[in-house]
Design a protein around this motif. Structure first.
Motif, PDB file in Angstrom:
ATOM      1  N   TRP A  31       0.832  -1.205   0.000  1.00  0.00           N
ATOM      2  CA  TRP A  31       0.000   0.000   0.000  1.00  0.00           C
ATOM      3  C   TRP A  31       0.867   1.257   0.000  1.00  0.00           C
ATOM      4  O   TRP A  31       0.715   2.135  -0.858  1.00  0.00           O
ATOM      5  CB  TRP A  31      -0.913  -0.038   1.217  1.00  0.00           C
ATOM      6  CG  TRP A  31      -1.682   1.205   1.518  1.00  0.00           C
ATOM      7  CD1 TRP A  31      -2.183   2.111   0.623  1.00  0.00           C
ATOM      8  CD2 TRP A  31      -2.049   1.686   2.805  1.00  0.00           C
ATOM      9  NE1 TRP A  31      -2.844   3.122   1.279  1.00  0.00           N
ATOM     10  CE2 TRP A  31      -2.781   2.878   2.631  1.00  0.00           C
ATOM     11  CE3 TRP A  31      -1.847   1.216   4.095  1.00  0.00           C
ATOM     12  CZ2 TRP A  31      -3.302   3.611   3.696  1.00  0.00           C
ATOM     13  CZ3 TRP A  31      -2.375   1.936   5.148  1.00  0.00           C
ATOM     14  CH2 TRP A  31      -3.090   3.124   4.943  1.00  0.00           C
ATOM     15  N   LYS A  34       3.247   1.590  -3.020  1.00  0.00           N
ATOM     16  CA  LYS A  34       2.512   1.637  -4.299  1.00  0.00           C
ATOM     17  C   LYS A  34       2.999   0.549  -5.268  1.00  0.00           C
ATOM     18  O   LYS A  34       3.213   0.785  -6.446  1.00  0.00           O
ATOM     19  CB  LYS A  34       2.619   3.020  -4.924  1.00  0.00           C
ATOM     20  CG  LYS A  34       2.069   4.112  -4.014  1.00  0.00           C
ATOM     21  CD  LYS A  34       1.732   5.347  -4.752  1.00  0.00           C
ATOM     22  CE  LYS A  34       1.291   6.491  -3.871  1.00  0.00           C
ATOM     23  NZ  LYS A  34       0.352   6.238  -2.844  1.00  0.00           N
ATOM     24  N   THR A  36       2.825  -3.083  -7.375  1.00  0.00           N
ATOM     25  CA  THR A  36       1.867  -3.814  -8.190  1.00  0.00           C
ATOM     26  C   THR A  36       1.513  -5.093  -7.434  1.00  0.00           C
ATOM     27  O   THR A  36       2.393  -5.736  -6.857  1.00  0.00           O
ATOM     28  CB  THR A  36       2.480  -4.169  -9.561  1.00  0.00           C
ATOM     29  OG1 THR A  36       2.917  -2.964 -10.174  1.00  0.00           O
ATOM     30  CG2 THR A  36       1.482  -4.878 -10.438  1.00  0.00           C
ATOM     31  N   VAL A 116     -10.222  -3.991  -8.299  1.00  0.00           N
ATOM     32  CA  VAL A 116      -9.966  -2.613  -7.887  1.00  0.00           C
ATOM     33  C   VAL A 116      -8.470  -2.344  -8.043  1.00  0.00           C
ATOM     34  O   VAL A 116      -7.685  -3.258  -8.283  1.00  0.00           O
ATOM     35  CB  VAL A 116     -10.411  -2.366  -6.421  1.00  0.00           C
ATOM     36  CG1 VAL A 116     -11.913  -2.488  -6.286  1.00  0.00           C
ATOM     37  CG2 VAL A 116      -9.708  -3.300  -5.468  1.00  0.00           C
ATOM     38  N   SER A 117      -8.079  -1.116  -7.843  1.00  0.00           N
ATOM     39  CA  SER A 117      -6.668  -0.766  -7.992  1.00  0.00           C
ATOM     40  C   SER A 117      -5.829  -1.496  -6.939  1.00  0.00           C
ATOM     41  O   SER A 117      -6.321  -1.867  -5.865  1.00  0.00           O
ATOM     42  CB  SER A 117      -6.472   0.739  -7.865  1.00  0.00           C
ATOM     43  OG  SER A 117      -6.680   1.144  -6.533  1.00  0.00           O
ATOM     44  N   ASP A 118      -4.557  -1.683  -7.257  1.00  0.00           N
ATOM     45  CA  ASP A 118      -3.661  -2.390  -6.338  1.00  0.00           C
ATOM     46  C   ASP A 118      -3.535  -1.660  -5.004  1.00  0.00           C
ATOM     47  O   ASP A 118      -3.465  -2.292  -3.946  1.00  0.00           O
ATOM     48  CB  ASP A 118      -2.286  -2.571  -6.982  1.00  0.00           C
ATOM     49  CG  ASP A 118      -2.323  -3.520  -8.164  1.00  0.00           C
ATOM     50  OD1 ASP A 118      -3.296  -4.299  -8.261  1.00  0.00           O
ATOM     51  OD2 ASP A 118      -1.388  -3.498  -8.983  1.00  0.00           O
ATOM     52  N   GLU A 119      -3.528  -0.343  -5.050  1.00  0.00           N
ATOM     53  CA  GLU A 119      -3.426   0.436  -3.819  1.00  0.00           C
ATOM     54  C   GLU A 119      -4.628   0.181  -2.906  1.00  0.00           C
ATOM     55  O   GLU A 119      -4.480   0.008  -1.700  1.00  0.00           O
ATOM     56  CB  GLU A 119      -3.325   1.929  -4.145  1.00  0.00           C
ATOM     57  CG  GLU A 119      -3.112   2.785  -2.915  1.00  0.00           C
ATOM     58  CD  GLU A 119      -2.960   4.259  -3.230  1.00  0.00           C
ATOM     59  OE1 GLU A 119      -2.951   5.054  -2.265  1.00  0.00           O
ATOM     60  OE2 GLU A 119      -2.866   4.623  -4.417  1.00  0.00           O
ATOM     61  N   VAL A 120      -5.812   0.112  -3.487  1.00  0.00           N
ATOM     62  CA  VAL A 120      -7.025  -0.154  -2.704  1.00  0.00           C
ATOM     63  C   VAL A 120      -6.988  -1.578  -2.148  1.00  0.00           C
ATOM     64  O   VAL A 120      -7.364  -1.800  -0.994  1.00  0.00           O
ATOM     65  CB  VAL A 120      -8.289   0.078  -3.566  1.00  0.00           C
ATOM     66  CG1 VAL A 120      -9.539  -0.408  -2.863  1.00  0.00           C
ATOM     67  CG2 VAL A 120      -8.415   1.545  -3.925  1.00  0.00           C
ATOM     68  N   LYS A 121      -6.534  -2.541  -2.964  1.00  0.00           N
ATOM     69  CA  LYS A 121      -6.421  -3.929  -2.473  1.00  0.00           C
ATOM     70  C   LYS A 121      -5.541  -3.995  -1.240  1.00  0.00           C
ATOM     71  O   LYS A 121      -5.918  -4.582  -0.222  1.00  0.00           O
ATOM     72  CB  LYS A 121      -5.801  -4.823  -3.563  1.00  0.00           C
ATOM     73  CG  LYS A 121      -6.731  -5.227  -4.642  1.00  0.00           C
ATOM     74  CD  LYS A 121      -6.036  -6.157  -5.604  1.00  0.00           C
ATOM     75  CE  LYS A 121      -6.950  -6.403  -6.790  1.00  0.00           C
ATOM     76  NZ  LYS A 121      -6.431  -7.369  -7.720  1.00  0.00           N
ATOM     77  N   TYR A 122      -4.360  -3.410  -1.358  1.00  0.00           N
ATOM     78  CA  TYR A 122      -3.418  -3.458  -0.240  1.00  0.00           C
ATOM     79  C   TYR A 122      -3.952  -2.723   0.987  1.00  0.00           C
ATOM     80  O   TYR A 122      -3.839  -3.210   2.112  1.00  0.00           O
ATOM     81  CB  TYR A 122      -2.073  -2.856  -0.652  1.00  0.00           C
ATOM     82  CG  TYR A 122      -1.210  -3.776  -1.479  1.00  0.00           C
ATOM     83  CD1 TYR A 122      -0.836  -5.030  -1.015  1.00  0.00           C
ATOM     84  CD2 TYR A 122      -0.743  -3.383  -2.724  1.00  0.00           C
ATOM     85  CE1 TYR A 122      -0.025  -5.865  -1.753  1.00  0.00           C
ATOM     86  CE2 TYR A 122       0.068  -4.201  -3.480  1.00  0.00           C
ATOM     87  CZ  TYR A 122       0.431  -5.454  -2.984  1.00  0.00           C
ATOM     88  OH  TYR A 122       1.233  -6.279  -3.728  1.00  0.00           O
TER      89      TYR A 122
END
Length: 157
Positions: A31, A34, A36, A116-122
């Protein structure tokens, strides 16, 4: 067999705690860094969820049919579950807390599958895993807890 089930359940708490800490660290670094989303993250989250679910099954067996299970134990005359610290912890607080924690772990693992975006996943996985860790710490029968405490490692009193 009963003692072995308790020991296995107790041992798996350490597996869950280690995997959960690794999952938290991976989610946080992903997160904040940032990164991937990687397949390795998904695998760690999967192993965390699987170990939690196996431990849940062992725990449900213990609470229902174990040495102090509600099908194998009768409360002393005039005793209420909610007034007895031991039974309230092992029949209500511990199972409920762990079910909540395992639900949070499952939700954290589910973030790996979300589009969803990787940032949101993390970020969401980090929050779910961290909340699960807090609930687990609050509802484990640690050795320093009066009446309900259990040894750090089974069979090593």
């Amino acid at each position: 067999m009963q003692t072995g089930m308790v020991h296995l359940h107790n041992f798996l708490r350490w597996v869950i705690l280690i995997l959960l800490l690794v999952s938290i660290i991976k989610a946080y670094t992903g997160w904040k860094g940032k990164r991937t989303f990687a397949a390795g993250d998904k695998k760690i989250w999967l192993f965390t969820m699987i170990s939690a679910h196996i431990t849940l099954l062992l725990g449900l067996y213990q609470v229902a049919l174990g040495r102090y299970g509600f099908f194998t134990t009768t409360l002393p005359e005039g005793t209420s579950v909610m007034k007895d610290t031991f039974y309230r912890f092992f029949w209500v607080e511990h199972p409920l807390g762990m079910i909540i924690a395992i639900t949070l772990i499952t939700l954290g693992h589910g973030m790996a599958k979300k589009p969803v975006s990787d940032e949101v996943k993390y970020k969401k996985a980090f929050i779910y895993f961290l909340l699960a860790l807090v609930v687990i710490f609050a509802t484990i029968p640690w050795p320093f807890r009066e009446i309900v405490g259990r040894p750090w490692f089974p069979g090593m009193n």
